[in-house]
Design an enzyme around this catalytic site. Structure first.
Site, PDB file in Angstrom:
ATOM      1  N   ARG A   1       0.813  -1.222   0.000  1.00  0.00           N
ATOM      2  CA  ARG A   1       0.000   0.000   0.000  1.00  0.00           C
ATOM      3  C   ARG A   1       0.847   1.273   0.000  1.00  0.00           C
ATOM      4  O   ARG A   1       0.645   2.168  -0.822  1.00  0.00           O
ATOM      5  CB  ARG A   1      -0.921   0.014   1.241  1.00  0.00           C
ATOM      6  N   THR A   2       1.786   1.368   0.928  1.00  0.00           N
ATOM      7  CA  THR A   2       2.513   2.632   1.111  1.00  0.00           C
ATOM      8  C   THR A   2       3.372   2.944  -0.111  1.00  0.00           C
ATOM      9  O   THR A   2       3.336   4.058  -0.646  1.00  0.00           O
ATOM     10  CB  THR A   2       3.378   2.556   2.385  1.00  0.00           C
TER      11      THR A   2
ATOM     12  N   LYS B   1      26.711  -4.200  -0.644  1.00  0.00           N
ATOM     13  CA  LYS B   1      28.186  -4.279  -0.725  1.00  0.00           C
ATOM     14  C   LYS B   1      28.835  -3.601   0.478  1.00  0.00           C
ATOM     15  O   LYS B   1      30.054  -3.435   0.527  1.00  0.00           O
ATOM     16  CB  LYS B   1      28.670  -3.602  -2.006  1.00  0.00           C
TER      17      LYS B   1
ATOM     18  N   ARG C   1      11.394   3.991   3.905  1.00  0.00           N
ATOM     19  CA  ARG C   1      10.937   3.013   4.906  1.00  0.00           C
ATOM     20  C   ARG C   1      12.162   2.235   5.358  1.00  0.00           C
ATOM     21  O   ARG C   1      12.979   1.815   4.531  1.00  0.00           O
ATOM     22  CB  ARG C   1       9.889   2.070   4.316  1.00  0.00           C
TER      23      ARG C   1
ATOM     24  N   HIS D   1       4.655   5.938  11.621  1.00  0.00           N
ATOM     25  CA  HIS D   1       4.168   5.756  10.245  1.00  0.00           C
ATOM     26  C   HIS D   1       3.186   6.908   9.994  1.00  0.00           C
ATOM     27  O   HIS D   1       1.973   6.720   9.943  1.00  0.00           O
ATOM     28  CB  HIS D   1       3.473   4.399  10.123  1.00  0.00           C
TER      29      HIS D   1
HETATM   30  N1   CP Z   1      -0.260  -0.036   5.888  1.00  0.00           N
HETATM   31  C1   CP Z   1       0.955  -0.347   5.369  1.00  0.00           C
HETATM   32  O1   CP Z   1       1.983   0.240   5.742  1.00  0.00           O
HETATM   33  O2   CP Z   1       0.912  -1.314   4.410  1.00  0.00           O
HETATM   34  P1   CP Z   1       2.191  -1.750   3.540  1.00  0.00           P
HETATM   35  O3   CP Z   1       3.186  -2.396   4.467  1.00  0.00           O
HETATM   36  O4   CP Z   1       1.654  -2.702   2.497  1.00  0.00           O
HETATM   37  O5   CP Z   1       2.770  -0.510   2.930  1.00  0.00           O
END
Ligand code: CP
Length: 312
Positions: free
Chosen positions: A58-59, A86, A108, A136
């Site tokens: 999703r993100t 590396k 992320r 998040h």
């Molecule tokens: N909600 C969420 O962070 O989903 P993903 O890990 O699929 O991005």
């Protein structure tokens, strides 16, 4: 009001007026995705790097689609596809990315605090797309957007949040965000998944799931984050579902017009029964739809909005 932040790192550093501005901007962006040609020139000439070092559906996809809808150029890099395999460090990697003059890095990372460390060392904007168990922010903002759209307000609502609070960056960001915006947040989980001091973020800890969901306007279910657990924190998934799973019987204890949420990915039959996940009161897929508009708004505010008004 002008949005002046360079980075979006967590919800803690956003005040209620900034959160409201982000949600209002996102609501304005939503209509673009309903047009036959889903594209506007707002961020033409801007470059966005998507640097995801953990899996994401999703993100990552919604940040990428959001960039394309605003006509920005987006490029993606992963940990395994980069020279980090590396031995190059995270900071050396992002300093090299910065040398290619991106306007925004979306990142992320499995380590809490990684996005903050990167943001301190680069001049471009950094958007935290999830760091360890810390934050998040874009997920919490799209969740607040979805609830505000559905209920017309956040102030005064009762939000029940059940699941692996200890390992959930979504939980932390949503507890801080919803309580900042005037909602009452009640959480519930096995004792092994409730971190000490969590109430200081602005929530109460309910003794049972039944007490947590009673009269709730919104129920948010969270996945058990096995990838972040070192110990066995509950006996079996069947027993977990029996005590902490959302089923129709528990749903009936909530407010008549209750809304069910889940940030995904969900484990049907564990934290949520399928007939609840797919019920009319579920807005799980609406959250995903709003995720695109919300991320368009974040790009606009850090890379194309009033921060840059004097130079546009
Ligand atoms: N909600 C969420 O962070 O989903 P993903 O890990 O699929 O991005």
């Amino acid at each position: 009001m002008r949005f002046m932040k360079k980075d979006i790192l967590d919800i803690h550093s956003l005040d209620p007026d900034e959160i409201s501005l982000i949600l209002d901007t996102a609501m304005g962006m939503k209509e673009i995705s309903q047009r036959p040609v889903k594209k506007v020139p707002t961020l033409r000439g801007k470059t966005i790097v998507l640097f995801f070092q953990e899996p994401s559906t999703r993100t990552k996809l919604s940040f990428e689609i959001a960039a394309k809808r605003l006509s920005a150029d987006s490029v993606a890099i992963t940990k395994t596809g980069s020279s980090m395999v590396k031995g190059e460090t995270l900071i050396d990697t992002v300093k090299n990315l910065e040398s290619m003059r991106p306007d925004v890095i979306v990142m992320r990372h499995s380590s809490s605090g990684a996005a903050v460390q990167v943001a301190r060392r680069v001049d471009c904007s950094v958007i935290n797309a999830g760091d360890g168990i810390h934050a998040h922010p874009s997920q919490a903002l799209l969740d607040m957007m979805s609830v505000r759209e559905n209920k017309g307000r956040l102030q005064g609502l009762k939000l029940a949040m059940i699941g692996d609070i200890a390992h959930s960056r979504v939980a932390r960001s949503n507890i801080i965000g919803f309580s900042k915006m005037g909602a009452a947040v009640s959480i519930c989980a096995p004792q092994t998944m409730i971190p000490a001091g969590i109430a200081s973020l602005g929530c109460t800890v309910a003794p049972t799931m039944e007490a947590c969901v009673a009269d709730a306007d919104v129920i948010m279910m969270l996945r058990i984050q096995k990838e972040r657990q070192n110990d066995v924190l509950f006996p079996t998934e069947r027993e977990y579902a029996g005590c902490f799973g959302l089923n129709k019987a528990r749903l009936s204890l909530a407010a008549k017009d209750v809304t069910v949420m889940h940030p995904g990915p969900m484990n049907r039959g564990v934290e949520i029964a399928s007939d609840v996940a797919d019920a009319a009161c579920s807005m799980i897929l609406d959250q995903v739809t709003n995720g695109v508009a919300l991320r368009m708004a974040l790009y606009y505010l850090v890379a194309g909005g009033s921060r840059h008004a004097d130079t546009d």
